[in-house]
Design an enzyme around this catalytic site. Structure first.
Site, PDB file in Angstrom:
ATOM      1  N   HIS A 120       0.845  -1.370  -0.129  1.00  0.00           N
ATOM      2  CA  HIS A 120       0.035   0.105   0.124  1.00  0.00           C
ATOM      3  C   HIS A 120       0.859   1.307   0.210  1.00  0.00           C
ATOM      4  O   HIS A 120       1.568   1.550   1.054  1.00  0.00           O
ATOM      5  CB  HIS A 120      -0.804   0.004   1.194  1.00  0.00           C
ATOM      6  CG  HIS A 120      -1.948   1.037   1.212  1.00  0.00           C
ATOM      7  ND1 HIS A 120      -1.945   1.710   2.316  1.00  0.00           N
ATOM      8  CD2 HIS A 120      -2.888   1.455   0.469  1.00  0.00           C
ATOM      9  CE1 HIS A 120      -2.833   2.737   2.031  1.00  0.00           C
ATOM     10  NE2 HIS A 120      -3.320   2.542   1.096  1.00  0.00           N
ATOM     11  N   GLU A 122       0.646  -0.802  -4.768  1.00  0.00           N
ATOM     12  CA  GLU A 122      -0.537   0.104  -4.799  1.00  0.00           C
ATOM     13  C   GLU A 122      -0.028   1.781  -4.810  1.00  0.00           C
ATOM     14  O   GLU A 122       0.828   2.131  -4.228  1.00  0.00           O
ATOM     15  CB  GLU A 122      -1.578  -0.324  -3.854  1.00  0.00           C
ATOM     16  CG  GLU A 122      -2.988   0.629  -3.687  1.00  0.00           C
ATOM     17  CD  GLU A 122      -2.958   2.065  -3.129  1.00  0.00           C
ATOM     18  OE1 GLU A 122      -3.959   2.645  -3.425  1.00  0.00           O
ATOM     19  OE2 GLU A 122      -1.985   2.356  -2.428  1.00  0.00           O
ATOM     20  N   ASP A 148      -1.685   5.832  -5.813  1.00  0.00           N
ATOM     21  CA  ASP A 148      -2.448   6.999  -5.934  1.00  0.00           C
ATOM     22  C   ASP A 148      -2.188   7.915  -7.306  1.00  0.00           C
ATOM     23  O   ASP A 148      -0.998   8.567  -7.088  1.00  0.00           O
ATOM     24  CB  ASP A 148      -2.956   7.621  -4.752  1.00  0.00           C
ATOM     25  CG  ASP A 148      -3.115   6.894  -3.484  1.00  0.00           C
ATOM     26  OD1 ASP A 148      -4.355   6.388  -3.500  1.00  0.00           O
ATOM     27  OD2 ASP A 148      -2.290   6.501  -2.724  1.00  0.00           O
ATOM     28  N   HIS A 183      -1.030  10.698  -2.416  1.00  0.00           N
ATOM     29  CA  HIS A 183      -2.479  10.222  -2.017  1.00  0.00           C
ATOM     30  C   HIS A 183      -3.286  11.602  -1.398  1.00  0.00           C
ATOM     31  O   HIS A 183      -4.524  11.456  -2.203  1.00  0.00           O
ATOM     32  CB  HIS A 183      -2.190   9.343  -0.737  1.00  0.00           C
ATOM     33  CG  HIS A 183      -3.570   9.015   0.140  1.00  0.00           C
ATOM     34  ND1 HIS A 183      -4.203   9.754   0.931  1.00  0.00           N
ATOM     35  CD2 HIS A 183      -4.390   7.926  -0.142  1.00  0.00           C
ATOM     36  CE1 HIS A 183      -5.275   9.061   1.374  1.00  0.00           C
ATOM     37  NE2 HIS A 183      -5.389   8.197   0.826  1.00  0.00           N
ATOM     38  N   GLU A 191      -4.686   3.680  -8.161  1.00  0.00           N
ATOM     39  CA  GLU A 191      -6.015   4.145  -7.885  1.00  0.00           C
ATOM     40  C   GLU A 191      -6.147   5.700  -8.418  1.00  0.00           C
ATOM     41  O   GLU A 191      -5.167   6.474  -8.300  1.00  0.00           O
ATOM     42  CB  GLU A 191      -5.986   4.298  -6.422  1.00  0.00           C
ATOM     43  CG  GLU A 191      -7.385   5.003  -5.790  1.00  0.00           C
ATOM     44  CD  GLU A 191      -7.815   5.077  -4.281  1.00  0.00           C
ATOM     45  OE1 GLU A 191      -8.507   6.207  -3.914  1.00  0.00           O
ATOM     46  OE2 GLU A 191      -6.648   4.562  -3.666  1.00  0.00           O
TER      47      GLU A 191
END
Length: 289
Positions: free
Chosen positions: A40, A67, A69, A82, A150
Site C-alpha cells: 500500500h 498500490e 494514488d 495520496h 488508484e
C-alpha cells in the site's frame, strides 16, 4: 483450504500474531492459493509513502505488487500522491507559505518538484520527491512489479481516466504482458471505473468499496474486482462476490484493505480474500504465503 494456509490459520488462532514475528525476511516461494499481497503506497512503513524509495524498498522485500494514488497538477502532469493537498507529506508550507490550502491541483509540476517528500518520514529520506506517474512506471517496469493504480478523487480532475490510460499506453503498459497480470486500475468512483472500462475494456478494474450483494451484477458490468475495507469482509460477502462474473467472464475477485496485522491478514485469507492491501507487505506476505 491449502495445507500451508491451514497451518497458518491454526497458528494464528492458537498462538496469536506474535508467532510469526520471528519469521525470516526471505520467505519461501508463495503458495499459489494464498492471497496476493499489495504494498500500500509502497513499503510505506519503511519509506515515505508513494515515493520511489517506497517502491525500491518493496522490491528489496520481494513484493510483486505496488498500490499507488494518481492525481493531476495545475499544468496537467500526473503525479503519485495520496492526499489532495501537499501539506502532510511534503514541506510545501515552508516552501510556499502563502499558497494555502496547498492543493495538488493548484501547483505546477515544476513547483512540486521543488518539494521535499521524504524528510517528514525520516531524515535519511531528505530530498525524496513526489514522483510523476511516468517515473513510477519506469521503476516498476525495471523491477518487473505489478501496479494497482488508484484514480484518486477523479471528480477533481475531469478527464483523468483518459489521461491515465493514455499515459499507460505511452509507457508501454497496455500490451498483453502488462494487461494479463501486472496492471489494475481501481477507484472509489464507480463513474470513473465505468469510463475507464469503456475506454479500454481489456484493463482490469477494481471498485473500492462494498456494494450490496443485490447490486454486484451492476458493478460487474465494468469492474473485475470488488475491493472492500477489511471490516466489511465476511465469508458470505466474499462468496457472493465470487459467484458473480465480471466483464471478462471470470469471477469477481476481492482485495481487502488496509490490513497491517497478521491476525487480520490470516482471517482475510481464511475468508477467501484473493488479495490483501497492506502497509507492511513483508510481514503480511510471510504470514499468509
Amino acid at each position: 483450504m491449502h495445507q500451508h494456509l491451514a497451518r497458518t490459520v491454526t497458528a494464528a488462532l492458537f498462538l496469536g500474531a506474535s508467532a510469526f514475528v520471528t519469521m525470516p525476511a526471505q520467505a519461501a516461494p508463495a503458495d499459489p492459493s494464498s492471497p496476493t499481497v499489495f504494498a500500500h503506497r509502497g513499503a510505506s512503513t519503511e519509506a515515505p509513502e508513494n515515493t520511489l524509495a517506497a517502491v525500491r524498498r518493496a522490491h528489496e522485500q520481494h513484493i510483486k505488487w505496488i498500490e499507488n494514488d494518481v492525481q493531476r497538477t495545475k499544468d496537467g502532469a500526473l503525479v503519485v500522491i495520496h492526499d489532495a493537498t501537499l501539506s502532510r507529506t511534503t514541506d510545501v508550507e515552508q516552501v510556499f507559505p502563502d499558497r494555502s490550502p496547498w492543493r495538488v491541483a493548484d501547483f505546477t509540476l515544476a513547483e512540486i518538484r521543488r518539494l521535499d517528500a521524504g524528510s517528514w518520514f525520516a531524515p535519511r529520506f531528505r530530498g525524496e520527491r513526489v514522483p510523476t506517474l511516468q517515473e513510477y512506471l519506469t521503476l516498476l517496469d525495471r523491477d518487473q512489479q505489478g501496479l494497482l493504480l488508484e484514480l484518486k478523487q477523479p471528480e477533481l480532475y475531469p478527464g483523468v481516466e483518459k489521461q491515465t490510460v493514455d499515459a499507460l499506453e505511452k509507457a508501454g503498459w497496455l500490451d498483453q504482458a502488462h494487461l494479463a497480470g501486472r496492471l489494475v486500475i481501481q477507484s472509489f468512483s464507480a463513474d470513473a471505473l465505468r469510463r475507464t472500462h469503456e475506454l479500454r475494456p481489456a484493463v482490469v478494474t477494481g471498485f473500492l468499496g462494498s456494494p450490496p450483494v443485490s447490486r454486484l451484477k451492476e458493478y460487474a458490468a465494468f469492474a473485475d474486482q470488488i475491493n472492500p475495507d477489511e471490516k466489511d469482509v465476511t465469508y458470505a460477502y466474499v462468496q457472493a462476490v465470487h459467484s458473480v462474473d465480471g466483464p471478462d467472464g471470470k469471477p469477481l475477485r476481492v482485495n481487502a484493505w488496509t490490513v497491517d496485522d497478521l491476525t487480520t491478514a490470516v482471517r482475510m485469507a481464511a475468508l477467501g480474500a484473493d488479495g490483501i492491501i497492506t502497509n507492511r507487505p513483508d510481514v503480511i506476505r510471510n504470514g499468509v504465503q
